[in-house]
Design an enzyme around this catalytic site. Structure first.
Site, PDB file in Angstrom:
ATOM      1  CB  CYS A  96      -0.554   2.519   3.970  1.00 28.37           C
ATOM      2  SG  CYS A  96      -2.057   1.825   3.323  1.00 28.37           S
ATOM      3  CG  ASP A  97       3.138   1.292   4.589  1.00 25.70           C
ATOM      4  OD1 ASP A  97       2.735   1.818   5.639  1.00 25.70           O
ATOM      5  OD2 ASP A  97       2.880   0.122   4.273  1.00 25.70           O
TER       6      ASP A  97
ATOM      7  CB  CYS B 203      -0.931  -0.010   1.209  1.00 22.16           C
ATOM      8  SG  CYS B 203      -1.984   1.431   1.295  1.00 22.16           S
TER       9      CYS B 203
END
Ligand code: NDP
Length: 307
Positions: A137-138, A134
């Site tokens: 997300c990261d 992701c």
């Protein structure tokens, strides 16, 4: 047999949000968390894009808070996995862990999706410490660093473009000599200077120093191997919606995502609703899943009122 007014399957942002709304509407919801309590978010570390947390929030803490919030309104949160369902008529019949049979007046399916991984032991070893599925997300943790994205579809291109705005350099590891992605997306990638495409390459191993990712060993189609130095390794080879159990009854698209009616969470089975990633191939964010969980609880409430 236990009779439940509103049964929610899935303990991610969609399921917990549905449980918060359903309990506040006096639907006495029962939620089974499924295989991955807390959902996909728990495979990441810090969540920096969920509104309300200017300093970011630990993913597990966020999910624990959602679970606690649902419980505080009376939602009955249980562990267990639905192993059989019969949605041929109401009340719906659901079996948990192969042994507990339940009847539900309404069902909210929030079983999520699972990111596909390559299946390498080294990939598993560094999952959460450099290996991610992701970018939104990261990606932020890799500002001004070098990362690789595996895949050649729209998601891979989108993730590579997103990462290119943060990272110093992005490699795309593509197993064929063409993208699967749409032409428009391909054009954007080709025009981005800090993306380098490694065609005809498969990943043999993710390299690391025991603490995090330091590189990847790639295998060209011609059999030759080479290493690249990277700090992050992002998988974008597709997701798999966890919808198999429900397929005989609800409508799914070609990729298996549950089809819902217009902007609602209604499936083609009256009384069965779908929320979160199991019905969303596009956005796949905790916040959009939470929003659709809210919609599903509201739809279930309306459905029960009309009965
Ligand atoms: P896709 O299935 O479209 O693409 C998967 C990619 O991963 C392909 O390039 C595939 O290679 C590659 N791949 C699969 N398995 C492996 C493996 N084991 N090793 C290496 N590479 C592998 O998935 P997406 O998630 O990209 O997209 C899913 C759907 O969502 C699509 O319909 C897409 O169009 C849509 N989407 C649309 C977006 C938009 O419109 N903005 C954004 C994101 C997704 P190969 O081509 O060789 O099979």
């Amino acid at each position: 047999m236990e009779k439940i007014r509103c049964l929610i399957l899935g303990g991610g942002p969609a399921g917990f949000t549905a449980a918060i709304y359903a309990s506040r509407a006096n639907l006495s919801p029962v939620l089974y968390e499924g295989i991955q309590p807390g959902g996909q978010l728990t495979t990441t570390t810090v969540v920096e894009n969920f509104p309300g947390f200017p300093g970011g929030v630990d993913a597990n803490t966020l999910m624990d808070s959602m679970r606690e919030q649902a419980r505080s309104f009376g939602a009955d949160i249980r562990s267990g996995v639905a192993t059989e369902v019969d949605l041929s008529g109401r009340p719906f019949k659901v079996v948990i862990d192969g042994e507990t049979a339940l009847e539900a007046e309404t069902l909210i399916i929030a079983t999520g999706a699972t990111a596909r991984y390559l299946g390498l032991p080294s990939e598993e070893k560094y999952r959460g410490s450099g290996v991610s599925a992701c970018a939104t997300c990261d990606g932020f943790f890799f500002r001004k660093r070098t990362v690789a994205v595996v895949g050649g579809g729209d998601t891979a291109c989108e993730e590579a473009l997103y990462l290119a705005g943060l990272a110093k350099k992005v490699y795309m590891i593509v197993r064929r000599d063409v993208f699967r992605a749409s032409k428009a997306m391909q054009e954007k990638v080709f025009k981005t200077e800090n993306i380098e495409i490694l065609w005809n390459c498969n990943t043999k191993e993710v390299l690391g120093d025991g603490f995090g990712v330091t590189g990847a060993r790639l295998l060209r189609k011609d059999g030759t191997e080479f290493d690249i130095q990277i700090d992050g390794f992002f998988l974008a080879i597709g997701h798999h919606p966890n919808s198999e159990l429900f397929m005989p009854w609800v409508e799914t698209d070609a990729a298996g995502y549950i089809v819902t009616e217009g902007k609602s969470s209604r499936t083609r089975v009256p009384g069965v609703f779908a929320a979160g990633d199991v019905q969303d191939p596009l956005y796949r964010q905790a916040i959009t899943a939470a929003a659709s969980g809210c919609a599903a609880a509201r739809d279930a409430e309306k459905f029960l009122l009309e009965q």
